[in-house]
Write a protein that holds these residues in place. Sequence first.
Motif, PDB file in Angstrom:
ATOM      1  N   TYR A 113       0.818  -1.206   0.000  1.00 26.37           N
ATOM      2  CA  TYR A 113       0.000   0.000   0.000  1.00 26.37           C
ATOM      3  C   TYR A 113       0.856   1.262   0.000  1.00 26.37           C
ATOM      4  O   TYR A 113       0.436   2.308  -0.494  1.00 26.37           O
ATOM      5  CB  TYR A 113      -0.929  -0.024   1.214  1.00 26.37           C
ATOM      6  CG  TYR A 113      -1.848   1.158   1.322  1.00 26.37           C
ATOM      7  CD1 TYR A 113      -3.014   1.210   0.564  1.00 26.37           C
ATOM      8  CD2 TYR A 113      -1.565   2.220   2.168  1.00 26.37           C
ATOM      9  CE1 TYR A 113      -3.871   2.297   0.653  1.00 26.37           C
ATOM     10  CE2 TYR A 113      -2.417   3.307   2.265  1.00 26.37           C
ATOM     11  CZ  TYR A 113      -3.575   3.341   1.504  1.00 26.37           C
ATOM     12  OH  TYR A 113      -4.416   4.418   1.583  1.00 26.37           O
ATOM     13  N   ILE A 166       1.550   3.170  -3.462  1.00 21.26           N
ATOM     14  CA  ILE A 166       0.474   3.763  -4.256  1.00 21.26           C
ATOM     15  C   ILE A 166       0.614   5.276  -4.370  1.00 21.26           C
ATOM     16  O   ILE A 166       0.449   5.835  -5.466  1.00 21.26           O
ATOM     17  CB  ILE A 166      -0.897   3.357  -3.677  1.00 21.26           C
ATOM     18  CG1 ILE A 166      -1.105   1.852  -3.810  1.00 21.26           C
ATOM     19  CG2 ILE A 166      -2.028   4.108  -4.371  1.00 21.26           C
ATOM     20  CD1 ILE A 166      -2.429   1.346  -3.281  1.00 21.26           C
ATOM     21  N   VAL A 223     -10.947   3.965  -6.431  1.00 17.61           N
ATOM     22  CA  VAL A 223     -11.372   3.744  -5.045  1.00 17.61           C
ATOM     23  C   VAL A 223     -12.608   2.859  -5.077  1.00 17.61           C
ATOM     24  O   VAL A 223     -13.585   3.173  -5.771  1.00 17.61           O
ATOM     25  CB  VAL A 223     -11.681   5.071  -4.323  1.00 17.61           C
ATOM     26  CG1 VAL A 223     -12.206   4.791  -2.911  1.00 17.61           C
ATOM     27  CG2 VAL A 223     -10.452   5.953  -4.256  1.00 17.61           C
ATOM     28  N   GLN A 267      -3.521  -4.202   1.047  1.00 20.97           N
ATOM     29  CA  GLN A 267      -4.395  -3.146   1.549  1.00 20.97           C
ATOM     30  C   GLN A 267      -4.509  -3.214   3.072  1.00 20.97           C
ATOM     31  O   GLN A 267      -4.254  -4.257   3.695  1.00 20.97           O
ATOM     32  CB  GLN A 267      -5.783  -3.273   0.916  1.00 20.97           C
ATOM     33  CG  GLN A 267      -5.787  -3.181  -0.591  1.00 20.97           C
ATOM     34  CD  GLN A 267      -5.615  -1.772  -1.093  1.00 20.97           C
ATOM     35  OE1 GLN A 267      -6.119  -0.828  -0.508  1.00 20.97           O
ATOM     36  NE2 GLN A 267      -4.903  -1.613  -2.185  1.00 20.97           N
ATOM     37  N   CYS A 284      -3.097  -0.525  -7.434  1.00 19.02           N
ATOM     38  CA  CYS A 284      -3.308   0.901  -7.190  1.00 19.02           C
ATOM     39  C   CYS A 284      -4.774   1.285  -7.028  1.00 19.02           C
ATOM     40  O   CYS A 284      -5.113   2.470  -7.108  1.00 19.02           O
ATOM     41  CB  CYS A 284      -2.673   1.747  -8.289  1.00 19.02           C
ATOM     42  SG  CYS A 284      -0.877   1.748  -8.212  1.00 19.02           S
ATOM     43  N   VAL A 286      -7.573   1.589  -4.316  1.00 21.65           N
ATOM     44  CA  VAL A 286      -7.714   1.612  -2.866  1.00 21.65           C
ATOM     45  C   VAL A 286      -9.042   0.957  -2.495  1.00 21.65           C
ATOM     46  O   VAL A 286     -10.104   1.400  -2.942  1.00 21.65           O
ATOM     47  CB  VAL A 286      -7.645   3.051  -2.337  1.00 21.65           C
ATOM     48  CG1 VAL A 286      -7.829   3.070  -0.823  1.00 21.65           C
ATOM     49  CG2 VAL A 286      -6.319   3.689  -2.718  1.00 21.65           C
ATOM     50  N   GLN A 287      -8.959  -0.089  -1.697  1.00 20.36           N
ATOM     51  CA  GLN A 287     -10.153  -0.785  -1.227  1.00 20.36           C
ATOM     52  C   GLN A 287     -10.463  -0.312   0.191  1.00 20.36           C
ATOM     53  O   GLN A 287      -9.737  -0.623   1.135  1.00 20.36           O
ATOM     54  CB  GLN A 287      -9.934  -2.294  -1.245  1.00 20.36           C
ATOM     55  CG  GLN A 287      -9.548  -2.836  -2.606  1.00 20.36           C
ATOM     56  CD  GLN A 287      -9.251  -4.322  -2.572  1.00 20.36           C
ATOM     57  OE1 GLN A 287     -10.077  -5.117  -2.096  1.00 20.36           O
ATOM     58  NE2 GLN A 287      -8.085  -4.716  -3.068  1.00 20.36           N
ATOM     59  N   SER A 288     -11.536   0.431   0.305  1.00 16.42           N
ATOM     60  CA  SER A 288     -11.954   0.980   1.597  1.00 16.42           C
ATOM     61  C   SER A 288     -13.177   0.208   2.078  1.00 16.42           C
ATOM     62  O   SER A 288     -14.173   0.083   1.348  1.00 16.42           O
ATOM     63  CB  SER A 288     -12.282   2.473   1.459  1.00 16.42           C
ATOM     64  OG  SER A 288     -12.715   3.005   2.676  1.00 16.42           O
TER      65      SER A 288
END
Length: 570
Positions: free
Chosen positions: A370, A373, A527, A552, A399, A401-403
């Motif tokens: 992470y 990125i 995202v 992540q 690249c 982003v897993q939120s």
Amino acid sequence: MAKGEDAVRRKKNKEIRKKLRKKSDSSSVSARVAAIIAAKKRRLSGKRRMCQGMCFSLPTPDDPFNDRHGKPEFEKKRSKRKTHSQKDESSNDGKSAAGTEDMLGGHTSKSKLGENEITDGKHERKKSVTNTRYLDQECTNLERANMEVIKKGCLWGPQGKECENLESPSKFLMWCLSSIGNALQHDDACTDQEGDSLLFDSWGLEFWKCYSTGKDIMETSGNSATTEQIAWMVSSAADTIARKEKEGLCLGSPFLLYLVPSQEKSVKIRSVCKALKPLGIHTVSIHPGASLDHQIQGLKSCEPEFLVSTPERLLELVSLKAIDISSVSMLVFDQLNSFVSSGHIDAIKSIKDSISGAPRLVVFNDCTHYSSIPTVQYLLAGSICRLSLNDSVTSQSSCIVQSVKVCASEDERLQESIQALDQCWSGQTCKLDVLYIGRKVVKSQKLVAALKSRGYSVMVGSDSQIYNDSVDSDSSTKRAVALIDLEHISTADIRKYDIVILPSFVPSIERYTHILSKMARHSINGVLLSLLTKGDTKHVGPLIKILEQCGQEVPEALRSLHATPHMMEE
């Protein structure tokens, strides 16, 4: 007795002929003197023999040592057997090129490149550019064999994207690949392919399609470039140089800057580029393995087209004004994770800022960490092409982003999704493509009303068609948000969306990986926001595994949800 007029005329003509004979006999000279007199007359009249040009011709930029003595260089048609002699010359020139390149790397005792060799190299490059039509006949067979594969490969990209440029690679590019393949096979270099099989490399064809679009490229199938990948990149750069010089443009030196983390990697790249020396492409490698003064003196005596360097040594040379990289047109970052882990992020940014204009960027990064990125997002700011022949989720979702957020109720889900959307739009000067995916999200009046109250333009989708809501007449001036139901996700085109929000989690983890690997194909700022409740506990375990595989961050709330008594019983 008076004579007639005819008799007088005959007598007068006889006297004239007699005088002429006497004059010719008295002025007769030898053949040598006559030749000198004739040569003088021709020289004064501007008409000279070819042999006389030796005495009066001057050196020119094309012939600095007057080897041709002013005679024009006649173009002769080459035969196919000429290829073998060219290979012999390539091997001889390769030795001299290796001497110069190794000079800057610290492998030989040469300290200065002769002016004759520099001029000859420039002359060879000009001849190779202006006479590329000679290569047509030799590359015809290679082109015919390769054309079928290229035409099939150009229709679709690695992620199913239709390629706009259907023009096949140039013959000069194929000639460069063939030269590199033959050189590697002759030197027993470390390569998985042999000879002309470089032309059929699947990765190379995908790279050329991305390169022809003019966009930056992010390669995510591996952290380090292989020999075949290096061959395609340097051949494409050499083809660009040939095209530009043929158009009469003056390119800055160096054209290609290849950044590597170690001396061993630079030696590998230089061994591939050495085969392009006979075609006028000169490569120089600089690294901490040689003294700084030695490399400064070497760079003063040559103007390389390709420069392979480590970041720290390159910054030292730039600070000492030993080399100018402001006009670099192509910049390659190999093993970007190594730069980040070794603390060279500031050096990478300084090198990028030292280049004026907008150079073409190629970044090799598997993005399993992470921390890398932000660096990739700094380098690749605009639209990009993702290049990867690896179908794994880790490679396809690089690249992005897993939120993940855990909510207590449905109302909290709605509030969290809108707040996350506001955070993504805050401070953004460019347009973002946002997509909501959920169960019956199109018919959710509460969600549509909440989005409109925040000033968003709502667009409703069906299958792969997205159309504006009729309520929003001025949607072009608002921040747009698209809505689509989960049952249409298999047919919808979600490649263009930078932000995807799942207000209610997907019914299976396979749907989640499908969205993750298909979204944000042309952006580096992807995202994926997922909102979970206690009812989604069966998906928590597989979701944590995906987050860990992709490097992540796993929220503590998600781990706590995974450790609930309900999950322990299962």
